[in-house]
Design a protein around this motif. Structure first.
Motif, PDB file in Angstrom:
ATOM      1  N   GLN A  37      -9.153   2.680   0.671  1.00 14.84           N
ATOM      2  CA  GLN A  37      -8.682   2.149  -0.763  1.00 14.84           C
ATOM      3  C   GLN A  37      -9.201   0.917  -1.093  1.00 14.84           C
ATOM      4  O   GLN A  37      -9.060  -0.118  -0.332  1.00 14.84           O
ATOM      5  N   GLU A  38     -10.178   0.940  -1.975  1.00  6.75           N
ATOM      6  CA  GLU A  38     -10.804  -0.228  -2.319  1.00  6.75           C
ATOM      7  C   GLU A  38      -9.960  -1.366  -2.516  1.00  6.75           C
ATOM      8  O   GLU A  38      -9.924  -2.648  -1.994  1.00  6.75           O
ATOM      9  N   ASP A  39      -9.116  -1.117  -3.641  1.00  5.64           N
ATOM     10  CA  ASP A  39      -8.056  -2.292  -4.166  1.00  5.64           C
ATOM     11  C   ASP A  39      -6.898  -2.102  -3.279  1.00  5.64           C
ATOM     12  O   ASP A  39      -6.037  -1.273  -3.487  1.00  5.64           O
ATOM     13  N   SER A  40      -6.914  -3.291  -2.301  1.00  2.69           N
ATOM     14  CA  SER A  40      -5.512  -2.715  -1.578  1.00  2.69           C
ATOM     15  C   SER A  40      -4.627  -4.150  -1.562  1.00  2.69           C
ATOM     16  O   SER A  40      -3.932  -4.421  -0.659  1.00  2.69           O
ATOM     17  N   ASP A  41      -4.998  -5.029  -2.581  1.00  2.75           N
ATOM     18  CA  ASP A  41      -4.017  -6.404  -2.565  1.00  2.75           C
ATOM     19  C   ASP A  41      -2.703  -5.633  -2.921  1.00  2.75           C
ATOM     20  O   ASP A  41      -2.388  -5.032  -3.863  1.00  2.75           O
ATOM     21  N   ASP A  42      -1.641  -6.445  -2.252  1.00  8.78           N
ATOM     22  CA  ASP A  42      -0.132  -6.195  -2.516  1.00  8.78           C
ATOM     23  C   ASP A  42       0.069  -4.574  -2.219  1.00  8.78           C
ATOM     24  O   ASP A  42       1.103  -4.200  -2.676  1.00  8.78           O
ATOM     25  N   GLU A  43      -0.682  -4.246  -1.324  1.00  8.88           N
ATOM     26  CA  GLU A  43      -0.010  -2.801  -0.926  1.00  8.88           C
ATOM     27  C   GLU A  43       0.505  -3.059   0.630  1.00  8.88           C
ATOM     28  O   GLU A  43      -0.011  -3.526   1.423  1.00  8.88           O
ATOM     29  N   PHE A  44       1.561  -2.127   0.639  1.00  8.30           N
ATOM     30  CA  PHE A  44       2.135  -2.029   1.884  1.00  8.30           C
ATOM     31  C   PHE A  44       2.606  -0.809   2.327  1.00  8.30           C
ATOM     32  O   PHE A  44       2.794   0.204   1.334  1.00  8.30           O
ATOM     33  N   LEU A  45       2.815  -0.653   3.573  1.00  7.73           N
ATOM     34  CA  LEU A  45       3.186   0.737   4.064  1.00  7.73           C
ATOM     35  C   LEU A  45       4.686   0.961   3.460  1.00  7.73           C
ATOM     36  O   LEU A  45       5.705   0.099   3.553  1.00  7.73           O
ATOM     37  N   PHE A  46       4.981   2.236   2.923  1.00  7.68           N
ATOM     38  CA  PHE A  46       6.262   2.461   2.374  1.00  7.68           C
ATOM     39  C   PHE A  46       7.241   3.103   3.369  1.00  7.68           C
ATOM     40  O   PHE A  46       8.267   2.667   3.566  1.00  7.68           O
ATOM     41  N   PHE A  47       6.769   4.250   3.594  1.00  6.70           N
ATOM     42  CA  PHE A  47       7.279   4.820   4.786  1.00  6.70           C
ATOM     43  C   PHE A  47       6.389   5.734   5.843  1.00  6.70           C
ATOM     44  O   PHE A  47       5.117   6.280   5.159  1.00  6.70           O
ATOM     45  N   ALA A  48       6.677   6.456   6.852  1.00  3.27           N
ATOM     46  CA  ALA A  48       5.947   7.274   7.620  1.00  3.27           C
ATOM     47  C   ALA A  48       6.572   8.183   8.412  1.00  3.27           C
ATOM     48  O   ALA A  48       7.598   7.935   8.987  1.00  3.27           O
ATOM     49  N   LYS A  49       6.211   9.507   8.352  1.00  3.40           N
ATOM     50  CA  LYS A  49       6.934  10.551   9.284  1.00  3.40           C
ATOM     51  C   LYS A  49       5.443  11.081   9.768  1.00  3.40           C
ATOM     52  O   LYS A  49       4.444  10.753   9.521  1.00  3.40           O
ATOM     53  N   SER A  50       5.681  12.527  10.518  1.00  2.00           N
ATOM     54  CA  SER A  50       4.617  12.989  11.341  1.00  2.00           C
ATOM     55  C   SER A  50       3.592  13.744  10.306  1.00  2.00           C
ATOM     56  O   SER A  50       2.560  13.919  10.671  1.00  2.00           O
ATOM     57  N   ASP A  51       4.152  14.072   9.022  1.00  2.00           N
ATOM     58  CA  ASP A  51       3.362  14.877   8.182  1.00  2.00           C
ATOM     59  C   ASP A  51       3.233  14.171   6.729  1.00  2.00           C
ATOM     60  O   ASP A  51       2.648  14.932   5.928  1.00  2.00           O
ATOM     61  N   LEU A  52       3.720  12.965   6.636  1.00  2.00           N
ATOM     62  CA  LEU A  52       3.473  12.365   5.302  1.00  2.00           C
ATOM     63  C   LEU A  52       3.495  10.847   5.547  1.00  2.00           C
ATOM     64  O   LEU A  52       4.429  10.343   6.145  1.00  2.00           O
ATOM     65  N   ILE A  53       2.547  10.192   5.152  1.00  2.00           N
ATOM     66  CA  ILE A  53       2.458   8.690   5.192  1.00  2.00           C
ATOM     67  C   ILE A  53       2.432   8.233   3.679  1.00  2.00           C
ATOM     68  O   ILE A  53       1.552   8.672   2.968  1.00  2.00           O
ATOM     69  N   ALA A  54       3.069   7.116   3.358  1.00  2.00           N
ATOM     70  CA  ALA A  54       3.167   6.673   1.984  1.00  2.00           C
ATOM     71  C   ALA A  54       2.975   5.065   1.981  1.00  2.00           C
ATOM     72  O   ALA A  54       3.426   4.419   2.683  1.00  2.00           O
ATOM     73  N   PHE A  55       2.267   4.647   1.009  1.00  2.00           N
ATOM     74  CA  PHE A  55       1.975   3.462   0.769  1.00  2.00           C
ATOM     75  C   PHE A  55       2.439   3.153  -0.707  1.00  2.00           C
ATOM     76  O   PHE A  55       2.328   3.697  -1.469  1.00  2.00           O
ATOM     77  N   ARG A  56       2.972   1.625  -0.821  1.00  2.00           N
ATOM     78  CA  ARG A  56       3.379   1.329  -2.083  1.00  2.00           C
ATOM     79  C   ARG A  56       2.638  -0.026  -2.443  1.00  2.00           C
ATOM     80  O   ARG A  56       2.404  -0.931  -1.568  1.00  2.00           O
ATOM     81  N   GLN A  57       2.123  -0.195  -3.842  1.00  2.00           N
ATOM     82  CA  GLN A  57       1.158  -1.277  -4.189  1.00  2.00           C
ATOM     83  C   GLN A  57       1.775  -1.610  -5.608  1.00  2.00           C
ATOM     84  O   GLN A  57       2.035  -0.994  -6.372  1.00  2.00           O
ATOM     85  N   ALA A  58       1.894  -3.091  -5.503  1.00  2.00           N
ATOM     86  CA  ALA A  58       2.607  -3.702  -6.776  1.00  2.00           C
ATOM     87  C   ALA A  58       1.596  -3.726  -7.853  1.00  2.00           C
ATOM     88  O   ALA A  58       0.526  -3.692  -7.806  1.00  2.00           O
ATOM     89  N   GLY A  59       2.198  -3.433  -9.074  1.00  2.00           N
ATOM     90  CA  GLY A  59       1.251  -3.252 -10.348  1.00  2.00           C
ATOM     91  C   GLY A  59       1.912  -4.222 -11.478  1.00  2.00           C
ATOM     92  O   GLY A  59       2.409  -5.143 -11.140  1.00  2.00           O
ATOM     93  N   LYS A  60       1.665  -3.709 -12.625  1.00  2.00           N
ATOM     94  CA  LYS A  60       1.984  -4.521 -13.721  1.00  2.00           C
ATOM     95  C   LYS A  60       3.400  -4.042 -14.416  1.00  2.00           C
ATOM     96  O   LYS A  60       3.723  -2.931 -14.208  1.00  2.00           O
ATOM     97  N   LYS A  61       4.197  -5.007 -14.838  1.00  2.00           N
ATOM     98  CA  LYS A  61       5.424  -4.660 -15.595  1.00  2.00           C
ATOM     99  C   LYS A  61       6.416  -3.974 -14.570  1.00  2.00           C
ATOM    100  O   LYS A  61       6.796  -2.845 -15.046  1.00  2.00           O
ATOM    101  N   ASP A  62       6.400  -4.671 -13.214  1.00  2.00           N
ATOM    102  CA  ASP A  62       7.532  -4.045 -12.547  1.00  2.00           C
ATOM    103  C   ASP A  62       7.140  -2.670 -12.184  1.00  2.00           C
ATOM    104  O   ASP A  62       8.077  -1.720 -11.825  1.00  2.00           O
ATOM    105  N   THR A  63       6.026  -2.166 -12.222  1.00  2.00           N
ATOM    106  CA  THR A  63       5.745  -1.014 -11.755  1.00  2.00           C
ATOM    107  C   THR A  63       4.730  -1.112 -10.282  1.00  2.00           C
ATOM    108  O   THR A  63       4.453  -1.881  -9.913  1.00  2.00           O
ATOM    109  N   PHE A  64       5.026   0.301  -9.886  1.00  2.00           N
ATOM    110  CA  PHE A  64       4.168   0.199  -8.388  1.00  2.00           C
ATOM    111  C   PHE A  64       3.368   1.527  -8.533  1.00  2.00           C
ATOM    112  O   PHE A  64       3.769   2.599  -9.003  1.00  2.00           O
ATOM    113  N   THR A  65       2.349   1.600  -7.628  1.00  2.00           N
ATOM    114  CA  THR A  65       1.517   2.882  -7.340  1.00  2.00           C
ATOM    115  C   THR A  65       1.843   3.253  -6.029  1.00  2.00           C
ATOM    116  O   THR A  65       1.750   2.596  -4.842  1.00  2.00           O
ATOM    117  N   TYR A  66       2.273   4.464  -5.744  1.00  2.00           N
ATOM    118  CA  TYR A  66       2.580   4.867  -4.383  1.00  2.00           C
ATOM    119  C   TYR A  66       1.546   5.972  -4.174  1.00  2.00           C
ATOM    120  O   TYR A  66       1.314   7.021  -5.089  1.00  2.00           O
TER     121      TYR A  66
END
Length: 522
Positions: A37-66
């Motif tokens: 993922q080229e643009d990874s500023d303000d991105e953090f691990l959201f959660f993780a389990k054995s078959d699903l890993i999620a990241f959360r990245q801050a966006g504009k106007k109180d939105t996030f990209t998951y």
């Protein structure tokens, strides 16, 4: 599901596997990098389990990209939306934990008109990719318990090492003194087991560390087994805390059936005491407790530990490390400690992280420590130094120690952690390394001088035979510059177990983006 969530979905379904790059394939393990993922500023691990890993990245106007990845580390979905779209009733998420491979979240909602704050326990819905509307109410703060900023309630959560117990606590705001905490314990199937109020007498022998907290007005997400709590719980349901009395002497506290008992750290005037450490070894359901200390009479560096119960530490064991081991561990034998250490001179270590503990069937307890320090000079650098391993035969109290000599340096305030993989009596240690004297013929050499990284920075593997406590040679895994600056993550990055038995970890560089690394032991 909310209409706004449907409108804001940006669904990416991968028709074929995303490209991956092989970094390592040797007789011990393979390492591949995935999910760039080229643009990874303000991105953090959201959660993780054995078959699903999620990241959360801050966006504009109180939105996030998951972004969501499957156990093959291929991206299966991307969502851009406000955080509230993934939660019922416009809640705010405080934390999420992997409990027996199920994601459990803790969130709150504050109604300022009604002067009520409610804390909820939620579960992640695999089908809708959001937290379910089914929820458990943990606390309702009204009246004197209510505060506009819920952080003032010092809400904390903690999951036991084997995820069989969940501890949730909140400070009782109705009285400043004595300190009271409202404690709840749940099973891994989210059934409430205990509910009680714990009171600390301010004139008594114990002040929990939480009593020194400042008000927390913003509760940040964290991926770990604990969040904002001085309390810990083991798989037997024993709750423990550490603290000091009014004279700053260390105490351990064991809480059972709502009652607290206190035990002072083993100490006398000859010792300089370090922070209490609780740990639950692999192979044990119960807590152990340990104390680093330095004997000021002879400067010996010691670690005192023992099984911990309601009556305090049971049968304490003392280990002290000789200078040969500590010189390797502190990693400066080649330039800082040039002179020989005399018989009455001893190297010291203070408060290294306890990163590994394992109890085998022969009642041998192996502990692993990693040491971090800050060098304040013309340019502040953050050092991650050696890994120190000690195996103690609890029947005889005899012990053996060895150290993996290493150093990783960083100009940002993130220490580089080592990744540890145990299999068939071998502990494989993978780490960033910054030696000065390794050239291209790097494999199998003994580390010599260390210094600031110049040119290629190697990632190394050292295997330790836990039976003989013998450290093997260094093996070069890859050079970071030759692989898009892929190093290892800072020490707070978790290793995530996937359902095929391999491990995932993410590495992030503000200049070179984010990758997920997959480690598979042979």
């Amino acid at each position: 599901m909310k209409n706004s969530l449907l409108l804001s979905f940006a669904l990416l379904v991968c028709a074929s596997a995303i490209a991956q790059t092989q970094l390592v394939d040797n007789e011990i393990l393979s390492v591949t990098k995935h999910a760039f993922q080229e643009d990874s500023d303000d991105e953090f691990l959201f959660f993780a389990k054995s078959d699903l890993i999620a990241f959360r990245q801050a966006g504009k106007k109180d939105t996030f990209t998951y972004r969501f990845y499957d156990n093959e580390l291929d991206e299966i979905k991307s969502i851009t939306c406000p955080e509230s779209d993934l939660l019922p009733d416009e809640m705010t998420l405080m934390s999420a934990f992997n409990i027996k491979d199920r994601i459990v979240g803790f969130a709150y909602h504050t109604d300022t008109k009604m002067k009520k704050s409610t804390v909820y326990m939620l579960t992640w819905d695999e089908k809708s990719f959001r937290f379910s509307d089914d929820m458990i109410i943990v606390y309702e703060f009204t009246g004197d318990q209510y505060s506009k900023e819920i952080g003032q309630s010092y809400i904390g959560m903690m999951v036991s090492d084997n995820a069989s117990k969940i501890l949730i606590c909140a400070k009782d705001l109705t009285s400043k003194l004595p300190l009271r905490f409202m404690m709840k314990i749940y099973s891994d199937d989210l059934q409430e087991l205990e509910d009680y109020t714990l009171e600390f007498d301010n004139n008594g022998p114990f002040l929990p560390y939480s009593s020194k907290w400042n008000d927390v007005t913003n509760l940040n997400y964290s991926f770990n087994k604990t969040m904002n709590t001085p309390f810990h719980i083991d798989d037997n349901g024993l709750v423990v805390a550490r603290g000091t009395n009014l004279e700053d002497a260390y105490f351990s506290c064991a809480i059972q059936n709502g009652r607290a008992s206190y035990a002072p750290a083993p100490d006398d005037k000859e010792y300089l005491q370090n922070t209490i450490k609780y740990f639950q070894p692999n192979g044990s359901n119960a807590f152990w407790v340990g104390y680093h200390r330095v004997n000021e009479a002879n400067n010996k560096c010691e670690f005192v530990f023992g099984k911990f119960g309601p009556q305090g530490m049971e049968k304490p064991t003392i280990i002290d490390w000789d200078n040969e081991v500590l010189r390797e561990f502190k990693n400066h034998g080649d330039y800082e400690y040039k002179k020989d250490i005399g018989d009455k001179e001893f190297l010291r270590i203070y408060g290294p992280d306890l990163i590994y503990s394992s109890l085998n069937d022969n009642q041998e307890l192996t502990l692993g420590f990693e040491y971090h320090q800050v060098n304040y000079g013309d340019q502040t650098t953050y050092h991650t130094l050696g890994v120190l391993l000690t195996k103690t035969d609890l029947k005889t109290n005899r012990y053996q120690s060895c150290a993996v000599k290493k150093e990783a340096r960083s100009l940002i305030s993130n220490y580089h952690r080592s990744y540890l993989f145990e299999k068939n009596g071998l502990l494989h240690v993978v780490f960033n390394d910054h030696p000065r004297d390794f050239e291209d013929e790097w494999d199998g050499k003994v580390a010599g001088k260390f210094g600031s990284p110049k040119g290629n920075c190697p990632v190394a593997l050292v295997s330790v035979d836990l039976d003989a406590m013998k450290v093997g040679p260094r093996v070069l895994l890859w050079y970071t510059e030759a692989n898009d600056e892929v190093g290892l993550g800072p020490k707070y990055n978790p290793l995530m177990l996937l359902n095929d038995g391999s491990f995932a970890a993410y590495t992030d560089s503000s200049k070179h983006g984010r990758n997920i690394l997959k480690f598979a032991l042979k």
